[in-house]
Design a protein around this motif. Structure first.
Motif, PDB file in Angstrom:
ATOM      1  N   LYS A  82      46.278  57.003  33.672  1.00 58.61           N
ATOM      2  CA  LYS A  82      45.692  55.712  33.294  1.00 58.61           C
ATOM      3  C   LYS A  82      44.324  55.609  33.963  1.00 58.61           C
ATOM      4  O   LYS A  82      44.166  55.986  35.131  1.00 58.61           O
ATOM      5  CB  LYS A  82      46.581  54.564  33.759  1.00 58.61           C
ATOM      6  N   ASP A  83      43.323  55.108  33.247  1.00 59.13           N
ATOM      7  CA  ASP A  83      41.970  55.085  33.820  1.00 59.13           C
ATOM      8  C   ASP A  83      41.889  54.211  35.076  1.00 59.13           C
ATOM      9  O   ASP A  83      41.038  54.421  35.936  1.00 59.13           O
ATOM     10  CB  ASP A  83      40.929  54.673  32.782  1.00 59.13           C
ATOM     11  N   THR A  84      42.802  53.257  35.219  1.00 61.23           N
ATOM     12  CA  THR A  84      42.804  52.418  36.420  1.00 61.23           C
ATOM     13  C   THR A  84      43.142  53.229  37.669  1.00 61.23           C
ATOM     14  O   THR A  84      42.797  52.828  38.791  1.00 61.23           O
ATOM     15  CB  THR A  84      43.819  51.273  36.280  1.00 61.23           C
ATOM     16  N   ARG A  87      40.146  54.500  40.057  1.00 53.86           N
ATOM     17  CA  ARG A  87      39.335  53.641  40.924  1.00 53.86           C
ATOM     18  C   ARG A  87      39.333  54.226  42.332  1.00 53.86           C
ATOM     19  O   ARG A  87      40.377  54.577  42.872  1.00 53.86           O
ATOM     20  CB  ARG A  87      39.904  52.228  40.945  1.00 53.86           C
ATOM     21  N   ASP A 168      53.029  58.691  36.133  1.00 52.24           N
ATOM     22  CA  ASP A 168      51.677  58.284  36.529  1.00 52.24           C
ATOM     23  C   ASP A 168      50.655  59.360  36.175  1.00 52.24           C
ATOM     24  O   ASP A 168      49.477  59.058  35.975  1.00 52.24           O
ATOM     25  CB  ASP A 168      51.629  58.021  38.035  1.00 52.24           C
ATOM     26  N   GLY A 181      42.247  53.667  27.415  1.00 53.59           N
ATOM     27  CA  GLY A 181      42.982  53.411  28.643  1.00 53.59           C
ATOM     28  C   GLY A 181      43.478  54.653  29.356  1.00 53.59           C
ATOM     29  O   GLY A 181      44.019  54.557  30.457  1.00 53.59           O
TER      30      GLY A 181
END
Length: 233
Positions: A82-84, A87, A168, A181
């Protein structure tokens, strides 16, 4: 006549473009290459087998089920997340080293993507003792096995597993483009594993289609779809 094809599931996305260029009748079924190869060995009719490795086609040639085998394209592994999760800009190794993150792969032996991933883990182990072995123990084999959940039609395994919170990180082929996403994280040399895709001609009727896959036209389509240029073995 209609050519019957059994093909590695990682060719599903690119096949419509190849079929449009070929423009002759075929009946194609996709699945884990190891499983498909065993079906052929058990006597199922198949004119052309398209595998994500060379081992399965070569086994058909050795068994005199196939008359011709050749590599027709290449692929390589990547991480899908997931691109989140990116971070803070973690790199690919930091992601895999994080014990709180679930790692999913394809199933070794049944699906060549799983075999390539286990080779990746072995390369990691050579550089970081204990890490590769730990990844083999942590990794959940969620694709390509006899008991793997079915990926819904139109979905890639990576995006479905990630969006349904089953994992994940998914380690799979680079040819699956990032979806909304979902981020693709490259694996650099010397860890990267090159996947060689090979065909096995099981009946002479498929020879022309096999030749087409080696043509400049088909090679351009494959590269546009995220596969790697054909190189000498």
């Amino acid at each position: 006549m209609t050519i019957s094809i059994l093909a590695a599931g990682s060719l599903r996305k690119i096949w419509p473009a190849l079929a449009k260029a070929w423009d002759r009748p075929v009946a194609i079924e996709f699945g884990p290459a190891g499983v498909l190869c065993e079906r052929i060995r058990q006597g199922e009719r198949c004119d052309l087998f398209l595998s994500a490795n060379t081992t399965h086609p070569q086994s058909l040639l050795t068994a005199e089920i196939a008359s011709e085998v050749a590599v027709f394209t290449h692929n390589q592994l990547c991480l899908s997340v997931k691109d989140t999760l990116l971070r803070g800009n973690p790199n690919w190794l930091e992601l895999l080293a994080d014990p709180t993150l679930r790692v999913a792969t394809s199933t070794p032996l049944s699906d060549p993507s799983g075999d390539y991933t286990w080779q990746l883990f072995e390369r990691i182990e050579q550089h970081y003792a204990g890490m590769g072995t730990g990844l083999k123990q942590r990794a959940r084999q969620l694709v390509g096995g006899a008991d793997s959940p079915a990926v819904p039609a139109g979905e890639s395994a990576a995006s479905w597993l990630l969006n349904s919170a089953r994992t994940d990180i998914f380690i799979g082929y680079q040819s699956y483009a990032a979806r909304p996403g979902i981020a693709v994280v490259a694996i650099p040399p010397p860890f990267q594993v090159r996947a060689s895709y090979a065909f096995a001609v099981c009946h002479a009727e498929a020879s022309a289609l096999a030749d087409f896959l080696l043509s400049a036209q088909a090679q351009a389509i494959l590269q546009q779809g995220g596969f790697l240029p054909l190189v000498a073995q």
